[in-house]
Design a protein around this motif. Structure first.
Motif, PDB file in Angstrom:
ATOM      1  N   LEU A 231       5.675  63.585 -33.437  1.00 26.19           N
ATOM      2  CA  LEU A 231       5.491  64.108 -34.790  1.00 26.19           C
ATOM      3  C   LEU A 231       4.354  65.127 -34.824  1.00 26.19           C
ATOM      4  O   LEU A 231       4.444  66.147 -35.515  1.00 26.19           O
ATOM      5  CB  LEU A 231       5.211  62.958 -35.757  1.00 26.19           C
ATOM      6  N   ARG A 232       3.279  64.841 -34.089  1.00 24.90           N
ATOM      7  CA  ARG A 232       2.160  65.797 -34.002  1.00 24.90           C
ATOM      8  C   ARG A 232       2.634  67.111 -33.388  1.00 24.90           C
ATOM      9  O   ARG A 232       2.321  68.195 -33.886  1.00 24.90           O
ATOM     10  CB  ARG A 232       1.014  65.203 -33.171  1.00 24.90           C
ATOM     11  N   THR A 241      -2.314  77.851 -36.333  1.00 23.92           N
ATOM     12  CA  THR A 241      -3.500  77.273 -36.968  1.00 23.92           C
ATOM     13  C   THR A 241      -3.707  75.813 -36.564  1.00 23.92           C
ATOM     14  O   THR A 241      -4.838  75.374 -36.322  1.00 23.92           O
ATOM     15  CB  THR A 241      -3.380  77.362 -38.499  1.00 23.92           C
ATOM     16  N   THR A 242      -2.614  75.042 -36.506  1.00 21.30           N
ATOM     17  CA  THR A 242      -2.734  73.624 -36.129  1.00 21.30           C
ATOM     18  C   THR A 242      -3.228  73.504 -34.692  1.00 21.30           C
ATOM     19  O   THR A 242      -4.073  72.651 -34.380  1.00 21.30           O
ATOM     20  CB  THR A 242      -1.387  72.909 -36.285  1.00 21.30           C
ATOM     21  N   ALA A 243      -2.709  74.363 -33.821  1.00 25.75           N
ATOM     22  CA  ALA A 243      -3.145  74.331 -32.419  1.00 25.75           C
ATOM     23  C   ALA A 243      -4.637  74.624 -32.307  1.00 25.75           C
ATOM     24  O   ALA A 243      -5.347  74.000 -31.504  1.00 25.75           O
ATOM     25  CB  ALA A 243      -2.342  75.341 -31.599  1.00 25.75           C
ATOM     26  N   ALA A 244      -5.137  75.555 -33.122  1.00 33.05           N
ATOM     27  CA  ALA A 244      -6.565  75.880 -33.093  1.00 33.05           C
ATOM     28  C   ALA A 244      -7.404  74.669 -33.506  1.00 33.05           C
ATOM     29  O   ALA A 244      -8.449  74.376 -32.910  1.00 33.05           O
ATOM     30  CB  ALA A 244      -6.853  77.062 -34.015  1.00 33.05           C
ATOM     31  N   LEU A 249     -10.157  68.843 -32.106  1.00 30.62           N
ATOM     32  CA  LEU A 249      -9.973  67.395 -32.263  1.00 30.62           C
ATOM     33  C   LEU A 249      -9.618  66.698 -30.960  1.00 30.62           C
ATOM     34  O   LEU A 249      -9.945  65.520 -30.768  1.00 30.62           O
ATOM     35  CB  LEU A 249      -8.877  67.113 -33.295  1.00 30.62           C
ATOM     36  N   MET A 250      -8.958  67.422 -30.048  1.00 33.99           N
ATOM     37  CA  MET A 250      -8.519  66.817 -28.795  1.00 33.99           C
ATOM     38  C   MET A 250      -9.388  67.245 -27.614  1.00 33.99           C
ATOM     39  O   MET A 250      -9.026  67.019 -26.452  1.00 33.99           O
ATOM     40  CB  MET A 250      -7.048  67.166 -28.536  1.00 33.99           C
ATOM     41  N   GLY A 251     -10.540  67.840 -27.920  1.00 29.03           N
ATOM     42  CA  GLY A 251     -11.450  68.264 -26.864  1.00 29.03           C
ATOM     43  C   GLY A 251     -12.161  67.095 -26.210  1.00 29.03           C
ATOM     44  O   GLY A 251     -11.957  65.926 -26.554  1.00 29.03           O
ATOM     45  N   GLU A 252     -13.037  67.407 -25.283  1.00 31.36           N
ATOM     46  CA  GLU A 252     -13.711  66.378 -24.477  1.00 31.36           C
ATOM     47  C   GLU A 252     -14.467  65.374 -25.344  1.00 31.36           C
ATOM     48  O   GLU A 252     -14.482  64.176 -25.057  1.00 31.36           O
ATOM     49  CB  GLU A 252     -14.672  67.045 -23.492  1.00 31.36           C
ATOM     50  N   ASP A 253     -15.115  65.851 -26.393  1.00 36.06           N
ATOM     51  CA  ASP A 253     -15.872  64.967 -27.292  1.00 36.06           C
ATOM     52  C   ASP A 253     -15.155  64.799 -28.628  1.00 36.06           C
ATOM     53  O   ASP A 253     -15.787  64.542 -29.645  1.00 36.06           O
ATOM     54  CB  ASP A 253     -17.275  65.546 -27.533  1.00 36.06           C
ATOM     55  N   GLY A 254     -13.830  64.912 -28.592  1.00 37.34           N
ATOM     56  CA  GLY A 254     -13.053  64.887 -29.819  1.00 37.34           C
ATOM     57  C   GLY A 254     -12.635  63.492 -30.252  1.00 37.34           C
ATOM     58  O   GLY A 254     -13.281  62.486 -29.947  1.00 37.34           O
ATOM     59  N   LEU A 255     -11.519  63.433 -30.949  1.00 39.43           N
ATOM     60  CA  LEU A 255     -11.081  62.208 -31.606  1.00 39.43           C
ATOM     61  C   LEU A 255     -10.782  61.085 -30.620  1.00 39.43           C
ATOM     62  O   LEU A 255     -11.058  59.915 -30.902  1.00 39.43           O
ATOM     63  CB  LEU A 255      -9.851  62.499 -32.465  1.00 39.43           C
ATOM     64  N   ARG A 256     -10.206  61.423 -29.459  1.00 45.24           N
ATOM     65  CA  ARG A 256      -9.880  60.374 -28.495  1.00 45.24           C
ATOM     66  C   ARG A 256     -11.124  59.626 -28.050  1.00 45.24           C
ATOM     67  O   ARG A 256     -11.157  58.382 -28.057  1.00 45.24           O
ATOM     68  CB  ARG A 256      -9.173  60.959 -27.270  1.00 45.24           C
ATOM     69  N   ALA A 257     -12.162  60.362 -27.697  1.00 41.46           N
ATOM     70  CA  ALA A 257     -13.404  59.718 -27.254  1.00 41.46           C
ATOM     71  C   ALA A 257     -14.049  58.934 -28.388  1.00 41.46           C
ATOM     72  O   ALA A 257     -14.528  57.807 -28.190  1.00 41.46           O
ATOM     73  CB  ALA A 257     -14.369  60.772 -26.721  1.00 41.46           C
TER      74      ALA A 257
END
Length: 275
Positions: A231-232, A241-244, A249-257
């Motif tokens: 879905l994402r 724009t979403t990719a930017a 958000l998905m960078g090294e210090d982003g949401l996952r971390a």
């Protein structure tokens, strides 16, 4: 499990100890699904107006153990800290074979058994239970029989979906993911609105856009058979724009971390509450 036992078929009294937001949601769900109000006793020293509204239907408030008769299930919805103090006063409501269903964070089957006895099901629901869209994960002690498990499943399923596990050690992580998870989603809506304001949107519009986007996306996820990742990806055009935004958000210090650390912290705290 062969099926869910209808609540109307429960023989005996259902005692609810603690009728705050979660306990109150469970009570409303039980009554909506056909549990006879006259079979329900609520133990709550400071009942809300919502709880009091159920009394006219026949629900009994703060009845003594003698007045309860045979207790089919004793549901504990207290805060863990309050349970340690109230536990000895609750024990007279139970017999050795009484089904105990606990929705308290951090309280293990062993700890519950030491205070209350009974045949114990430990469960962790979440706050969407208030609208019948909760998710609960439950684990049963070895001495819980098939009939008692059906009763527990019926009581828990009155507020949403139920999943059963056999490893009690998973409940701390369940607490961190789904038990605490609604707060993470609400924080997302809060911060998305704040970011919109920072980008120049009027406050009321930013709040409305964030709220409806989170709510609508959640409903889409609920209805769709597609994975969240798919879905994402469906929203994300290469170079758009979403990719930017996702690069941040998905960078090294982003949401996952951040989410990994947050869930780990909540899991640790759940384990600490058992001590």
């Amino acid at each position: 499990m062969t099926g869910v036992r209808p609540l109307a078929q429960i023989n005996g009294t259902v005692v609810l100890a603690g009728a705050g937001k979660m306990g109150g949601a469970m009570l409303s769900g039980w009554l909506a699904r056909g549990l006879d109000p006259r079979r329900v006793v609520v133990i709550e020293p400071q009942p809300s107006n919502d709880i009091r509204s159920h009394l006219v239907k026949g629900v009994r408030l703060n009845a003594s153990p003698h007045q309860c008769g045979t207790v089919a299930a004793f549901v504990v919805a207290l805060k863990p800290q309050a349970f340690r103090e109230a536990g000895p006063a609750l024990k007279p409501y139970l017999e050795a074979a009484t089904l105990v269903v606990s929705i308290m964070a951090g309280m293990t089957i062993t700890s519950l058994g030491e205070v209350l006895g009974g045949h114990i099901v430990r469960a962790m629901p979440n706050t969407p239970a208030a609208i019948g869209r909760g998710i609960t994960v439950a684990v049963a002690a070895a001495d819980v029989d098939a009939t008692q498990r059906e009763v527990a499943d019926g009581l828990l399923r009155a507020t949403g979906s139920v999943e059963w596990v056999t490893d009690e050690g998973l409940i701390d992580a369940v607490t961190a993911v789904s038990g605490s998870g609604p707060a993470y989603v609400f924080l997302l809506a809060e911060e998305l609105a704040r970011a919109g304001i920072a980008a120049g949107l009027p406050e009321a519009l930013a709040i409305m856009l964030a709220r409806e986007t989170v709510a609508g996306s959640g409903e889409l996820l609920h209805r769709s058979e597609l994975a969240a990742a798919t879905l994402r990806q469906n929203v994300t055009s290469p170079g758009g724009t979403t990719a930017a935004a996702l690069e941040v958000l998905m960078g090294e210090d982003g949401l996952r971390a951040l989410m990994t650390r947050a869930v780990a912290a909540a899991t640790r705290r759940s384990k600490e509450l058992a001590k």
